[in-house]
Design a protein around this motif. Structure first.
Motif, PDB file in Angstrom:
ATOM      1  N   SER A   1       0.823  -1.208   0.000  1.00 28.18           N
ATOM      2  CA  SER A   1       0.000   0.000   0.000  1.00 28.18           C
ATOM      3  C   SER A   1       0.858   1.259   0.000  1.00 28.18           C
ATOM      4  O   SER A   1       0.577   2.214  -0.748  1.00 28.18           O
ATOM      5  CB  SER A   1      -0.925  -0.012   1.224  1.00 28.18           C
ATOM      6  OG  SER A   1      -1.774  -1.147   1.186  1.00 28.18           O
ATOM      7  N   ALA A   2       1.900   1.278   0.829  1.00 26.80           N
ATOM      8  CA  ALA A   2       2.766   2.452   0.869  1.00 26.80           C
ATOM      9  C   ALA A   2       3.489   2.637  -0.463  1.00 26.80           C
ATOM     10  O   ALA A   2       3.656   3.763  -0.950  1.00 26.80           O
ATOM     11  CB  ALA A   2       3.781   2.311   2.003  1.00 26.80           C
ATOM     12  N   TRP A   3       3.918   1.530  -1.062  1.00 27.87           N
ATOM     13  CA  TRP A   3       4.618   1.620  -2.341  1.00 27.87           C
ATOM     14  C   TRP A   3       3.697   2.175  -3.430  1.00 27.87           C
ATOM     15  O   TRP A   3       4.095   3.053  -4.205  1.00 27.87           O
ATOM     16  CB  TRP A   3       5.148   0.251  -2.751  1.00 27.87           C
ATOM     17  CG  TRP A   3       5.963   0.318  -4.004  1.00 27.87           C
ATOM     18  CD1 TRP A   3       5.559   0.025  -5.274  1.00 27.87           C
ATOM     19  CD2 TRP A   3       7.320   0.765  -4.110  1.00 27.87           C
ATOM     20  NE1 TRP A   3       6.576   0.248  -6.161  1.00 27.87           N
ATOM     21  CE2 TRP A   3       7.671   0.696  -5.481  1.00 27.87           C
ATOM     22  CE3 TRP A   3       8.261   1.194  -3.180  1.00 27.87           C
ATOM     23  CZ2 TRP A   3       8.929   1.061  -5.929  1.00 27.87           C
ATOM     24  CZ3 TRP A   3       9.517   1.563  -3.644  1.00 27.87           C
ATOM     25  CH2 TRP A   3       9.837   1.485  -5.005  1.00 27.87           C
ATOM     26  N   ALA A   4       2.476   1.674  -3.500  1.00 26.68           N
ATOM     27  CA  ALA A   4       1.546   2.135  -4.530  1.00 26.68           C
ATOM     28  C   ALA A   4       1.217   3.616  -4.354  1.00 26.68           C
ATOM     29  O   ALA A   4       1.167   4.378  -5.333  1.00 26.68           O
ATOM     30  CB  ALA A   4       0.266   1.301  -4.487  1.00 26.68           C
ATOM     31  N   LEU A   5       1.001   4.054  -3.129  1.00 30.69           N
ATOM     32  CA  LEU A   5       0.701   5.467  -2.891  1.00 30.69           C
ATOM     33  C   LEU A   5       1.907   6.344  -3.222  1.00 30.69           C
ATOM     34  O   LEU A   5       1.746   7.459  -3.740  1.00 30.69           O
ATOM     35  CB  LEU A   5       0.284   5.680  -1.444  1.00 30.69           C
ATOM     36  CG  LEU A   5      -1.099   5.155  -1.064  1.00 30.69           C
ATOM     37  CD1 LEU A   5      -1.368   5.370   0.419  1.00 30.69           C
ATOM     38  CD2 LEU A   5      -2.196   5.833  -1.893  1.00 30.69           C
TER      39      LEU A   5
END
Length: 565
Positions: free
Chosen positions: A164-168
């Motif tokens: 999730s952090a990577w995608a954001l």
């Protein structure tokens, strides 16, 4: 009277000393080579993108190693710098071709061009750094408020927080300061096992899936190696479950690639895509303009088709200043052969006192038997090349780039109608913004069935930028379920079907035309319908849950077990 000696005292003292030693080791800064290795791993990740074939598998392995490297960090600072080092290595090796455009074609001194590339790569590296920082706050010591414990553990909430952090982070990189989403990790999956997710969640969603699979693989390997439980033998399920889930996600991606989200529609068109191979350093000289006009007049009128498409600014003059002979000849060819022509030129408005204002990077269309011109004005402009960001005029003045300040077109503009088929056009790097292409397909009064990208790319010479841009265009076809046609100056001029496959391509740095028959499609993929909203919403929700219940919940359970003894 002396108090009786408690048998537990010596044992507890040794345990306390051991704990303090462990905490002290964890607090020590990681060695410098840790960050050098992260940068090298980022540089290696460049190989997962085009022109490497099937680089999607390599990307999974690299991200698994990157996640493992993050688990070695001991707090939010080391996590942040590990992500920054990885990002810097990836971008300085992946977009080095910007040096070519700034130095060889922009005329910037080599030292300044190299420094600009390094600084830009450091800036781009901030997004992986922030992703690693957010992950650490949702999955490890930073959330617990202490770095005095063992390094981050490979946990379930950690894997989902990483995805999730990577995608954001990648989404933010494609949005802030007009965005630069080049080398978004999902592009490596165009020929990879996770491409089937693209029509559902787009390139950032594919990056989310990639990061999740990699974290699950790392979790299984680390648990198999005894990381979980301070060296104790791991439970079989603790290893098998994340491994099986990773395999299931990969299998789902392969199966989803077989799904057709759109349907063929309309009558196939015969299209000719032109490639002029005009040298960039000659394009805007007086003789270069004359040569370009003669070359493209010859290419356009060489033989009829339903549609002929030129590269970006193939006619390198203001549209009102196009020589009359050129205009008459291509208009007569269009009317006489029923050939629609889409050509790139400079748009502008001439005021009553003869001044030219509101220059635009435009495509103009000639429809057989109709007066007037179709016009598309580029909306998403290139910073420093097509507009000057506030405070950076000095930087643009260091380069020798003509027409560096354009006006913008509308976000959604009418498509060109060619023999009953609607064609949506975009210019240059507009096609790296998938959400904008999806918006055009979704919000046009009548949805176009074919996408066309007209670009120059001579700015980047014979570099990996040409293959990378083709890979990006293929992702747009996967996301929208529509064929994409590319007319470029130097390459790669190509036709891409609705499944993202290259069905025809001209050799780079040659002069010629690519004749293709293309059939449009109708219907919306899930990504066209929802854009990036799905991956953003899911990522924010999972990060919130990870921050609220992840490490804190785990710590509460551990304290409860301790108090129960």
């Amino acid at each position: 009277m002396a108090e009786p000696i408690d048998n537990r005292t010596h044992t507890e003292t040794r345990a306390t000393e051991t704990t303090h030693a462990t905490n002290g080791a964890a607090r020590r800064a990681l060695p410098f080579w840790h960050y050098l290795a992260a940068a090298a791993l980022g540089a290696l990740n460049t190989l997962s993108f085009a022109p490497t074939p099937h680089g999607g598998w390599l990307a999974i392995a690299i991200f698994a190693l990157f996640y493992f490297w993050l688990t070695r960090t001991t707090g939010w600072k080391s996590a942040l710098f590990t992500g920054w080092a990885f990002g810097f290595g990836n971008f300085v090796s992946g977009v080095w071709w910007l040096y070519v455009s700034m130095h060889f074609y922009g005329g910037m001194p080599a030292v300044l061009a190299g420094a600009a590339l390094v600084l830009f790569s450091l800036y781009l590296g901030l997004y992986p750094a922030l992703a690693a920082l957010v992950w650490s706050f949702c999955a490890g010591h930073a959330k617990q408020g202490s770095s005095g414990e063992l390094p981050f553990s490979p946990t379930w909430h950690g894997a989902f927080a990483f995805a999730s952090a990577w995608a954001l982070g990648e989404w933010a990189r494609g949005y802030v300061f007009t965005g630069f989403p080049w080398l978004a990790s999902g592009y490596a999956q165009v020929d990879g096992p996770l491409a089937g997710f693209a029509p559902i969640v787009g390139v950032y969603g594919v990056g989310w899936v990639l990061a999740l699979v990699a974290a699950l693989v790392a979790q299984a390997v680390l648990r198999a190696g005894g990381t979980k439980g301070h060296g104790a033998s791991p439970r079989r399920g603790a290893v098998a479950t994340p491994a099986l889930l990773a395999l299931a996600v990969i299998a789902a991606g392969l199966l989803l690639s077989l799904v057709s989200w759109t349907q063929p529609s309309g009558t196939p068109l015969d299209v000719r895509l032109l490639q002029g191979n005009v040298k960039q350093d000659m394009k805007f000289s007086e003789q270069g303009m004359i040569d370009a006009l003669n070359e493209f007049q010859k290419l356009i009128t060489e033989k009829p088709a339903d549609l002929v498409v030129t590269p970006e600014t193939a006619v390198p003059v203001l549209v009102q200043e196009i020589p009359q002979k050129f205009g008459r000849d291509i208009r007569a060819f269009a009317d006489g052969t029923h050939t629609a022509i889409l050509f790139g030129a400079v748009g502008g408005t001439i005021t009553s006192d003869g001044r030219v204002v509101d220059y635009t990077n435009s495509l103009f269309g000639i429809t057989p038997g109709q007066n007037g011109l179709y016009r598309y004005d580029k909306h998403h402009l290139v910073p420093f090349g097509e507009f000057v960001p506030w405070g950076f005029r000095w930087f643009v003045n260091l380069m020798n780039i003509p027409l560096g300040d354009f006006a913008r077109g509308a976000p959604v503009q009418p498509p060109l109608r060619v023999h009953g088929e609607l064609v949506a056009v975009n210019i240059c790097y507009e096609d790296i913004f998938g959400e904008e292409i999806a918006r055009t397909v979704r919000e046009s009064p009548a949805s176009p069935g074919i996408l066309i990208n007209s670009t120059n790319l001579a700015w980047f010479g014979d570099t990996i930028a040409l293959d990378q841009h083709l890979q990006i265009a293929r992702m747009r076809s996967l996301e929208t379920g529509r064929p994409m046609l590319r007319a470029t100056n130097t390459g790669a001029t190509a036709a891409i079907d609705a499944k993202g496959r290259v069905i025809a391509r001209l050799p780079t740095f040659t002069v010629g035309s690519l004749d293709v028959k293309v059939e449009g499609t109708s219907g919306f993929t899930p990504y066209v319908t929802s854009g990036n909203n799905t991956v953003i919403a899911v990522s924010l929700l999972l990060l919130a849950l990870g921050f609220a219940f992840g490490p804190a919940f785990k710590g509460a359970k551990a304290r409860k077990r301790t108090n129960g003894k």
